[in-house]
Design a protein around this motif. Structure first.
Motif, PDB file in Angstrom:
ATOM      1  N   ASP A   1      23.952  13.485  32.767  1.00  0.00           N
ATOM      2  CA  ASP A   1      23.511  12.105  32.798  1.00  0.00           C
ATOM      3  C   ASP A   1      24.039  11.361  31.578  1.00  0.00           C
ATOM      4  OD1 ASP A   1      22.125  12.660  35.118  1.00  0.00           O
ATOM      5  OD2 ASP A   1      20.272  13.165  34.048  1.00  0.00           O
ATOM      6  N   GLY A   2      23.960  10.065  31.639  1.00  0.00           N
ATOM      7  CA  GLY A   2      24.385   9.258  30.509  1.00  0.00           C
ATOM      8  C   GLY A   2      25.642   8.477  30.831  1.00  0.00           C
ATOM      9  N   PRO A   3      26.022   7.600  29.933  1.00  0.00           N
ATOM     10  CA  PRO A   3      27.210   6.766  30.159  1.00  0.00           C
ATOM     11  C   PRO A   3      28.464   7.618  30.307  1.00  0.00           C
ATOM     12  CG  PRO A   3      25.950   6.024  28.232  1.00  0.00           C
ATOM     13  CD  PRO A   3      25.396   7.343  28.627  1.00  0.00           C
ATOM     14  N   ALA A   4      29.406   7.123  31.095  1.00  0.00           N
ATOM     15  CA  ALA A   4      30.679   7.821  31.278  1.00  0.00           C
ATOM     16  C   ALA A   4      31.634   7.425  30.156  1.00  0.00           C
ATOM     17  CB  ALA A   4      31.283   7.470  32.632  1.00  0.00           C
ATOM     18  N   VAL A   5      32.282   8.432  29.560  1.00  0.00           N
ATOM     19  CA  VAL A   5      33.231   8.221  28.474  1.00  0.00           C
ATOM     20  C   VAL A   5      34.508   8.994  28.803  1.00  0.00           C
ATOM     21  CG1 VAL A   5      33.713   8.580  26.025  1.00  0.00           C
ATOM     22  CG2 VAL A   5      31.416   7.896  26.755  1.00  0.00           C
ATOM     23  N   VAL A   6      35.645   8.330  28.771  1.00  0.00           N
ATOM     24  CA  VAL A   6      36.936   8.971  29.006  1.00  0.00           C
ATOM     25  C   VAL A   6      37.695   8.990  27.687  1.00  0.00           C
ATOM     26  CG1 VAL A   6      39.154   8.825  30.214  1.00  0.00           C
ATOM     27  CG2 VAL A   6      37.023   8.325  31.435  1.00  0.00           C
ATOM     28  N   LEU A   7      38.082  10.191  27.253  1.00  0.00           N
ATOM     29  CA  LEU A   7      38.683  10.423  25.943  1.00  0.00           C
ATOM     30  C   LEU A   7      40.177  10.701  26.108  1.00  0.00           C
ATOM     31  CD1 LEU A   7      35.826  12.852  24.990  1.00  0.00           C
ATOM     32  CD2 LEU A   7      36.154  10.656  23.846  1.00  0.00           C
ATOM     33  N   VAL A   8      41.013   9.811  25.591  1.00  0.00           N
ATOM     34  CA  VAL A   8      42.461   9.909  25.786  1.00  0.00           C
ATOM     35  C   VAL A   8      43.109  10.310  24.464  1.00  0.00           C
ATOM     36  CG1 VAL A   8      44.532   8.742  26.605  1.00  0.00           C
ATOM     37  CG2 VAL A   8      42.286   8.091  27.526  1.00  0.00           C
ATOM     38  N   HIS A   9      43.743  11.481  24.456  1.00  0.00           N
ATOM     39  CA  HIS A   9      44.335  12.036  23.245  1.00  0.00           C
ATOM     40  C   HIS A   9      45.643  11.337  22.881  1.00  0.00           C
ATOM     41  CE1 HIS A   9      47.622  14.236  25.239  1.00  0.00           C
ATOM     42  NE2 HIS A   9      46.764  14.517  26.204  1.00  0.00           N
ATOM     43  N   GLY A  10      46.241  11.787  21.781  1.00  0.00           N
ATOM     44  CA  GLY A  10      47.452  11.168  21.270  1.00  0.00           C
ATOM     45  C   GLY A  10      48.715  11.963  21.541  1.00  0.00           C
TER      46      GLY A  10
ATOM     47  N   VAL B   1      36.166  -0.639  33.595  1.00  0.00           N
ATOM     48  CA  VAL B   1      35.965  -0.336  32.177  1.00  0.00           C
ATOM     49  C   VAL B   1      34.648  -0.946  31.704  1.00  0.00           C
ATOM     50  CG1 VAL B   1      36.908  -0.629  29.849  1.00  0.00           C
ATOM     51  CG2 VAL B   1      38.448  -0.269  31.805  1.00  0.00           C
ATOM     52  N   ALA B   2      33.827  -0.125  31.058  1.00  0.00           N
ATOM     53  CA  ALA B   2      32.585  -0.633  30.476  1.00  0.00           C
ATOM     54  C   ALA B   2      32.788  -1.091  29.044  1.00  0.00           C
ATOM     55  CB  ALA B   2      31.511   0.457  30.524  1.00  0.00           C
ATOM     56  N   GLY B   3      33.686  -0.435  28.328  1.00  0.00           N
ATOM     57  CA  GLY B   3      33.956  -0.782  26.951  1.00  0.00           C
ATOM     58  C   GLY B   3      35.177  -0.035  26.460  1.00  0.00           C
ATOM     59  N   LEU B   4      35.715  -0.445  25.318  1.00  0.00           N
ATOM     60  CA  LEU B   4      36.897   0.175  24.730  1.00  0.00           C
ATOM     61  C   LEU B   4      36.585   0.651  23.316  1.00  0.00           C
ATOM     62  CD1 LEU B   4      39.715  -2.412  25.595  1.00  0.00           C
ATOM     63  CD2 LEU B   4      39.165  -0.311  26.839  1.00  0.00           C
ATOM     64  N   VAL B   5      37.138   1.827  22.972  1.00  0.00           N
ATOM     65  CA  VAL B   5      37.088   2.316  21.598  1.00  0.00           C
ATOM     66  C   VAL B   5      38.504   2.734  21.229  1.00  0.00           C
ATOM     67  CG1 VAL B   5      36.093   3.960  19.972  1.00  0.00           C
ATOM     68  CG2 VAL B   5      34.720   3.126  21.891  1.00  0.00           C
ATOM     69  N   LEU B   6      39.059   2.107  20.205  1.00  0.00           N
ATOM     70  CA  LEU B   6      40.386   2.444  19.706  1.00  0.00           C
ATOM     71  C   LEU B   6      40.218   3.203  18.398  1.00  0.00           C
ATOM     72  CD1 LEU B   6      42.146  -0.987  20.369  1.00  0.00           C
ATOM     73  CD2 LEU B   6      42.286   1.092  21.769  1.00  0.00           C
ATOM     74  N   VAL B   7      40.767   4.422  18.338  1.00  0.00           N
ATOM     75  CA  VAL B   7      40.550   5.315  17.199  1.00  0.00           C
ATOM     76  C   VAL B   7      41.898   5.618  16.549  1.00  0.00           C
ATOM     77  CG1 VAL B   7      39.537   7.476  16.419  1.00  0.00           C
ATOM     78  CG2 VAL B   7      38.671   6.386  18.504  1.00  0.00           C
TER      79      VAL B   7
ATOM     80  N   ARG C   1      25.878   3.811  24.851  1.00  0.00           N
ATOM     81  CA  ARG C   1      24.544   3.408  25.320  1.00  0.00           C
ATOM     82  C   ARG C   1      24.410   1.888  25.317  1.00  0.00           C
ATOM     83  NH1 ARG C   1      22.958   7.850  22.044  1.00  0.00           N
ATOM     84  NH2 ARG C   1      22.417   6.417  20.355  1.00  0.00           N
ATOM     85  N   GLU C   2      24.960   1.259  24.284  1.00  0.00           N
ATOM     86  CA  GLU C   2      24.861  -0.201  24.174  1.00  0.00           C
ATOM     87  C   GLU C   2      25.563  -0.886  25.337  1.00  0.00           C
ATOM     88  OE1 GLU C   2      26.938  -3.606  21.386  1.00  0.00           O
ATOM     89  OE2 GLU C   2      26.409  -1.694  20.452  1.00  0.00           O
ATOM     90  N   VAL C   3      26.786  -0.472  25.658  1.00  0.00           N
ATOM     91  CA  VAL C   3      27.512  -1.140  26.732  1.00  0.00           C
ATOM     92  C   VAL C   3      26.928  -0.778  28.098  1.00  0.00           C
ATOM     93  CG1 VAL C   3      29.612  -1.289  25.358  1.00  0.00           C
ATOM     94  CG2 VAL C   3      29.317   0.623  26.941  1.00  0.00           C
ATOM     95  N   ALA C   4      26.310   0.400  28.212  1.00  0.00           N
ATOM     96  CA  ALA C   4      25.678   0.776  29.483  1.00  0.00           C
ATOM     97  C   ALA C   4      24.482  -0.113  29.786  1.00  0.00           C
ATOM     98  CB  ALA C   4      25.254   2.241  29.430  1.00  0.00           C
ATOM     99  N   ARG C   5      23.818  -0.582  28.744  1.00  0.00           N
ATOM    100  CA  ARG C   5      22.674  -1.468  28.956  1.00  0.00           C
ATOM    101  C   ARG C   5      23.115  -2.877  29.382  1.00  0.00           C
ATOM    102  NH1 ARG C   5      20.643   1.107  24.201  1.00  0.00           N
ATOM    103  NH2 ARG C   5      21.390  -0.628  22.910  1.00  0.00           N
TER     104      ARG C   5
END
Length: 267
Positions: free
Chosen positions: A21-30, A112-118, A263-267
């Protein structure tokens, strides 16, 4: 759990899945890595995590082409998001940020629910500000692209061990092994692109978090600042004294930051 899928174009991609359970997160490597780099985030995550191996990397298919084509990267990532089946937080690390931008260029933000650039680039090519690299990346090239193992292996070893200060030896060796699994010609192809993304970044209409280590010598923090300035409402956060891989160097803090954002973007 490690599994695989076929894209609409028939490309076989390997991926790791974890969580329930919980928000879906897709992790894209380099560049020249695999989904294994997200080991800490895949271990009992506070979200539903999916970490694909990009084409030509890890256990995914080494295709004959597509590495210079934004549409090919976009199609691959679309297949992953279709499997996830719900709007997901897209996390792009290093070259993975460019793959995420390729996806947005072709398919927009509907899935897309949100973006994280690392420590991410969003552009590539000479004088592209979203692709600004640091001294460690510049020192690694062109030797890290060589067909000659006597040239490539030392270059890749230095590149990986120096990019994340304090990285455990066993982790660094797995990353070196992942880099060497990527055929040299694929490593080269990923750099043979010239792509600007200003219009794509300006069109992003989802919450965005830009994370960058202040000691990153692979991707210049200026590349992150460029993306954060163009994406409407983007938030920027620095990790003091952290290099190119905050999810490995500060795994607890990074995972907590990512979980809170998801969690924030899921809300």
């Amino acid at each position: 759990m490690q599994t695989s899928l076929l894209t609409a174009e028939g490309v076989r991609l390997s991926l790791r899945e974890s969580g329930g359970d919980g928000p879906a997160v897709v992790l894209v490597h380099g560049w020249a890595q695999s989904g294994e780099v997200w080991t800490h985030q895949l271990a009992a995550p506070p979200f539903r995590a999916t970490a694909p191996d990009l084409r030509g990397h890890g256990d995914s298919e080494v295709t004959e082409d597509g590495y210079r084509d934004p549409a090919a990267w976009a199609a691959d990532l679309k297949a992953v998001l279709d499997r996830v089946g719900a709007p997901a937080v897209l996390v792009g690390w290093s070259y993975g940020g460019l793959v995420v931008t390729d996806y947005l260029r072709v398919h927009g933000t509907a899935a897309v629910a949100g973006l994280v650039l690392v420590g991410a680039i969003t552009e590539i090519g000479r004088d592209r500000p979203g692709g600004a690299t640091g001294p460690l990346m510049r020192r690694a090239l062109p030797d890290a692209l060589s067909e000659d193992p006597a040239v490539a292996v030392p270059a890749l070893t230095r590149f990986i061990t120096d990019q994340a200060p304090g990285l455990e030896g066993a982790v660094a060796q797995r990353m070196i092994g992942a880099a060497l699994r990527v055929p040299p010609w694929v490593r080269r192809e990923l750099f043979r692109r010239d792509v600007g993304s200003a219009d794509v970044l300006r069109s992003v209409d989802r919450p965005t978090l830009v994370l960058h280590g202040t000691a990153d010598q692979v991707v210049d923090p200026a590349a992150g600042e460029y993306a954060a300035a163009l994406i409407p409402g983007a938030r920027s956060h620095r990790y003091p004294d952290v290099g190119h891989a905050p999810f490995l160097e500060r795994p607890e803090r990074f995972t907590a930051d990512l979980a809170a954002f998801a969690r924030e973007v899921a809300r």
